[in-house]
Design a protein around this motif. Structure first.
Motif, short mmCIF file in Angstrom:
data_model
loop_
_atom_site.label_atom_id
_atom_site.label_comp_id
_atom_site.label_asym_id
_atom_site.label_seq_id
_atom_site.Cartn_x
_atom_site.Cartn_y
_atom_site.Cartn_z
N LYS A 149 0.82 -1.21 0.00
CA LYS A 149 0.00 0.00 0.00
C LYS A 149 0.86 1.26 0.00
O LYS A 149 0.47 2.30 -0.54
N ALA A 150 2.02 1.17 0.62
CA ALA A 150 2.91 2.32 0.68
C ALA A 150 3.75 2.48 -0.59
O ALA A 150 4.37 3.52 -0.82
N ALA A 151 3.77 1.43 -1.42
CA ALA A 151 4.57 1.47 -2.65
C ALA A 151 3.99 2.48 -3.63
O ALA A 151 2.78 2.75 -3.64
N GLU A 152 4.86 3.02 -4.48
CA GLU A 152 4.43 4.02 -5.46
C GLU A 152 4.69 3.56 -6.88
O GLU A 152 5.62 2.81 -7.15
N ILE A 153 3.84 4.04 -7.78
CA ILE A 153 4.04 3.82 -9.21
C ILE A 153 3.55 5.08 -9.93
O ILE A 153 2.46 5.57 -9.66
N ASP A 154 4.38 5.63 -10.77
CA ASP A 154 4.08 6.88 -11.48
C ASP A 154 3.68 7.99 -10.51
O ASP A 154 2.76 8.77 -10.77
N GLY A 155 4.37 8.04 -9.35
CA GLY A 155 4.12 9.10 -8.38
C GLY A 155 2.87 8.94 -7.55
O GLY A 155 2.50 9.86 -6.80
N GLU A 156 2.21 7.80 -7.63
CA GLU A 156 0.97 7.57 -6.88
C GLU A 156 1.12 6.32 -6.01
O GLU A 156 1.64 5.31 -6.46
N THR A 157 0.69 6.40 -4.77
CA THR A 157 0.78 5.23 -3.89
C THR A 157 -0.32 4.23 -4.22
O THR A 157 -1.35 4.58 -4.79
N VAL A 158 -0.08 2.99 -3.84
CA VAL A 158 -1.09 1.96 -4.03
C VAL A 158 -2.34 2.29 -3.21
O VAL A 158 -3.47 2.03 -3.64
N GLU A 159 -2.14 2.88 -2.03
CA GLU A 159 -3.28 3.30 -1.20
C GLU A 159 -4.17 4.24 -1.99
O GLU A 159 -5.41 4.11 -1.98
N ALA A 160 -3.57 5.19 -2.70
CA ALA A 160 -4.33 6.14 -3.51
C ALA A 160 -4.99 5.45 -4.70
O ALA A 160 -6.12 5.79 -5.08
N ILE A 161 -4.32 4.47 -5.26
CA ILE A 161 -4.88 3.71 -6.38
C ILE A 161 -6.13 2.96 -5.93
O ILE A 161 -7.14 2.89 -6.64
N LEU A 162 -6.07 2.38 -4.74
CA LEU A 162 -7.23 1.65 -4.20
C LEU A 162 -8.41 2.60 -3.99
O LEU A 162 -9.56 2.26 -4.31
N THR A 163 -8.14 3.79 -3.47
CA THR A 163 -9.20 4.78 -3.27
C THR A 163 -9.81 5.19 -4.60
O THR A 163 -11.04 5.30 -4.74
N ASP A 164 -8.97 5.38 -5.60
CA ASP A 164 -9.45 5.75 -6.93
C ASP A 164 -10.31 4.63 -7.51
O ASP A 164 -11.35 4.88 -8.14
N ALA A 165 -9.90 3.39 -7.27
CA ALA A 165 -10.67 2.24 -7.78
C ALA A 165 -12.07 2.22 -7.18
O ALA A 165 -13.06 1.91 -7.85
N ILE A 166 -12.16 2.55 -5.89
CA ILE A 166 -13.47 2.58 -5.23
C ILE A 166 -14.36 3.63 -5.89
O ILE A 166 -15.55 3.37 -6.16
N HIS A 167 -13.82 4.80 -6.16
CA HIS A 167 -14.59 5.87 -6.80
C HIS A 167 -15.03 5.48 -8.21
O HIS A 167 -16.20 5.62 -8.59
N VAL A 168 -14.09 5.00 -8.99
CA VAL A 168 -14.36 4.71 -10.41
C VAL A 168 -15.24 3.49 -10.60
O VAL A 168 -16.19 3.51 -11.38
N MET A 169 -14.94 2.41 -9.86
CA MET A 169 -15.69 1.16 -10.05
C MET A 169 -16.98 1.13 -9.23
O MET A 169 -17.87 0.33 -9.50
N GLY A 170 -17.05 1.97 -8.20
CA GLY A 170 -18.28 2.04 -7.41
C GLY A 170 -18.46 0.89 -6.44
O GLY A 170 -19.58 0.64 -5.98
N GLU A 171 -17.39 0.17 -6.13
CA GLU A 171 -17.47 -0.94 -5.19
C GLU A 171 -16.30 -0.90 -4.22
O GLU A 171 -15.24 -0.36 -4.53
N ASN A 172 -16.51 -1.50 -3.05
CA ASN A 172 -15.40 -1.64 -2.11
C ASN A 172 -14.29 -2.45 -2.79
O ASN A 172 -14.55 -3.48 -3.42
N THR A 173 -13.08 -1.98 -2.66
CA THR A 173 -11.93 -2.64 -3.28
C THR A 173 -10.83 -2.77 -2.23
O THR A 173 -10.43 -1.78 -1.63
N GLN A 174 -10.39 -4.00 -1.99
CA GLN A 174 -9.40 -4.26 -0.95
C GLN A 174 -8.26 -5.11 -1.50
O GLN A 174 -8.49 -6.06 -2.25
N LEU A 175 -7.05 -4.76 -1.09
CA LEU A 175 -5.88 -5.58 -1.43
C LEU A 175 -5.77 -6.67 -0.37
O LEU A 175 -5.52 -6.39 0.80
N ALA A 176 -5.99 -7.93 -0.77
CA ALA A 176 -6.08 -9.03 0.19
C ALA A 176 -4.72 -9.61 0.57
O ALA A 176 -4.47 -9.91 1.74
#
Length: 286
Positions: free
Chosen positions: A114-141
């Motif tokens: 979750k703390a890792a970054e790609i293209d200047g964005e953390t995985v935590e932020a990517i997960l939050t974006d996925a929730i907004h865009v996909m409209g569902e709870n998204t969790q890294l298991a």
């Protein structure tokens, strides 16, 4: 300006799951109107994420990737709520980005990923974006990253199972197309048969002891002499190893050879040596 009471903040927090200070600010901005405060939080993305974050995630996808030099690999399980979203290409793209971030960071657990970054964005932020865009709870298991002289991957069923296999190689380029085709075959074997270990020496001691105890009990019921019982139990144990140890298993794509024989033939063809050393197998929801 309406008075904002502690009970109002508590109610809004329970409704949305947003933080106490965010709720207080939203109520102040909405002049004490509860529905208006919810809209304020939703506009800021706080309520939407919080409400969805409490929903069950029983679907998702498994992603397994290897580096360009085929010496490191990452496998992740990304969960969502419905199969409809899990099969969406945008959702799979999120999984791919997260796997690549984990691979680059060498993340060994979810928090590190979750703390890792790609293209200047953390995985935590990517997960939050996925929730907004996909409209569902998204969790890294779960997350796994491996490093070895050679690594190969395989994904089965559109993301239902993901596999990484590591190898020791000499005189062979792990990124060679022929080697990677072989590696994918071995990873496919792991996905299909779900072995206990690579070799019989790698079988956990407690698992081997448990199996042998059962076989000895079965042999004892035969009433035959103890020496024969011992041979019977050992014979069944050998069968267990052949069925459950990757290198001893019958190769699914060619039942005439074992995985070990297929490995030796490939090594000879490529002019080097190959040894299967480990594997990771993620099955969705397991």
């Amino acid at each position: 300006m309406a008075a904002i009471t502690a009970s109002m903040v508590k109610e809004l927090r329970e409704m949305t799951g947003a933080g106490m200070m965010e709720c207080k600010k939203a109520l102040a901005e909405a002049d004490g109107d509860m529905d208006g405060a919810v809209d304020v939080l939703r506009t800021r993305g706080l309520a939407a994420v919080a409400k969805k974050a409490g929903r069950a995630t029983n679907e998702g996808t498994v992603m397994a990737i290897v580096s360009d030099d085929c010496k490191t690999g990452a496998c992740i399980e990304l969960n969502c709520e419905t199969d409809f979203v899990a099969m969406n290409e945008k959702f799979k793209a999120y999984a791919d980005r997260i796997a690549r971030a984990a691979l680059a960071a060498g993340a060994q657990d979810v928090e590190a990923a979750k703390a890792a970054e790609i293209d200047g964005e953390t995985v935590e932020a990517i997960l939050t974006d996925a929730i907004h865009v996909m409209g569902e709870n998204t969790q890294l298991a779960r997350v796994a990253v491996v490093e070895a002289p050679a690594v190969a991957s395989y994904i089965h069923g559109g993301g239902k199972i993901g596999v990484l296999v590591t190898f020791d190689v000499e005189g062979i380029n792990p990124a060679d197309a022929a080697f990677q085709a072989y590696g994918r075959d071995v990873a496919m074997q792991v996905a299909a048969i779900n072995p206990v270990s690579c070799t019989r020496e790698d079988v956990p001691a407690d698992v081997a002891a448990h199996e042998m105890a059962i076989y000895k009990a079965q042999a004892a019921e035969s009433g035959k002499p103890e020496a024969i019982q011992e041979r019977m139990a050992q014979g069944r144990m050998d069968k267990f190893y052949k069925e459950n140890c990757l290198t001893e298993q019958t190769f699914v794509k060619n039942p005439d050879v074992t995985v070990s024989q297929y490995t030796d033939a490939t090594a000879k063809e490529l002019g080097g040596t190959i040894k299967v050393t480990s594997f990771i197998r993620f099955q969705l929801g397991e």
